[in-house]
Scaffold this active site. Structure first.
Site, PDB file in Angstrom:
ATOM      1  N   PRO A   1       0.788  -1.234   0.000  1.00  0.00           N
ATOM      2  CA  PRO A   1       0.000   0.000   0.000  1.00  0.00           C
ATOM      3  C   PRO A   1       0.821   1.286   0.000  1.00  0.00           C
ATOM      4  CG  PRO A   1       0.031  -0.929   2.193  1.00  0.00           C
ATOM      5  CD  PRO A   1       0.762  -1.899   1.306  1.00  0.00           C
ATOM      6  N   CYS A   2       1.393   1.617  -1.152  1.00  0.00           N
ATOM      7  CA  CYS A   2       2.208   2.823  -1.255  1.00  0.00           C
ATOM      8  C   CYS A   2       1.378   4.086  -1.052  1.00  0.00           C
ATOM      9  CB  CYS A   2       2.949   2.875  -2.579  1.00  0.00           C
ATOM     10  SG  CYS A   2       1.891   2.886  -4.022  1.00  0.00           S
ATOM     11  N   HIS A   3       0.054   3.979  -1.181  1.00  0.00           N
ATOM     12  CA  HIS A   3      -0.801   5.150  -0.949  1.00  0.00           C
ATOM     13  C   HIS A   3      -0.762   5.580   0.517  1.00  0.00           C
ATOM     14  CE1 HIS A   3      -3.371   1.635  -0.225  1.00  0.00           C
ATOM     15  NE2 HIS A   3      -4.050   2.392   0.609  1.00  0.00           N
TER      16      HIS A   3
END
Length: 192
Positions: free
Chosen positions: A138-140
């Site tokens: 989850p780079c967000h």
């Protein structure tokens, strides 16, 4: 699993794509504005993949992604990722972001510190910009220092970090402008 495959599937944010290989998920593609663009992007990234019915492990990953994008708590912790052609530092970054709990955020600097690579903030940002494992990695959940949700990785399609964080219930603060920092004067109140 035998060979590389991909499929397109429905989510609350649109039709996403997933590609896989023998070692696990090779990449996730969040929806582009039109499904044909999502398919084109998958083909560009995985030209050797063929559209097929996903194996059971990939079906479980898809179920987790769908639940997550619906605002649920999709369990993606056990999803195997195919990191065969991914640089060692990038692999470390992707493993680190998988540890960020749903609804929480970190800064690029905090991820670099967690990796004991405090001078590598730019390298962390670059790795996340190349992240093929959207939602699973989850780079967000990783933001710039002011916690402003900036642009998402190349596989993010038309979905923004802000929207993904909102789905997860995270409340990142926005960066202060230079005006706010230099001139923290009382603002006039609106007349009733």
């Amino acid at each position: 699993m035998a060979g590389r495959g991909y499929t397109i599937f429905d989510t609350a944010v649109g039709r996403c794509g997933i590609a896989w290989g023998d070692a696990g998920v090779a990449g996730i593609q969040l929806p582009e504005l039109r499904e044909i663009e999502t398919r084109k992007r998958l083909f560009q990234l995985y030209p050797d993949a063929r559209e097929m019915r996903p194996p059971e492990e990939i079906e479980l990953a898809i179920e987790g992604i769908v639940a997550t994008l619906r605002g649920g708590d999709g369990d993606l912790t056990g999803v195997a990722l195919d990191m065969t052609d991914i640089a060692a530092f990038d692999q470390r970054v992707y493993h680190a972001v998988r540890d960020i709990p749903r609804g929480e955020t970190r800064t690029y600097d905090e991820v670099a510190s967690a990796l004991r690579a405090t001078g590598a903030v730019y390298a962390v940002a670059q790795a996340l910009g190349r992240n093929p494992f959207m939602i699973i990695g989850p780079c967000h959940r990783v933001l710039e220092a002011g916690h402003y949700p900036d642009r998402i990785s190349a596989n993010g399609g038309s979905v923004s970090k802000r929207r993904l964080l909102s789905i997860e219930g995270a409340q990142p603060t926005t960066s202060k402008t230079l005006f706010d920092v230099l001139l923290p004067v009382a603002r006039p109140r609106p007349q009733a």
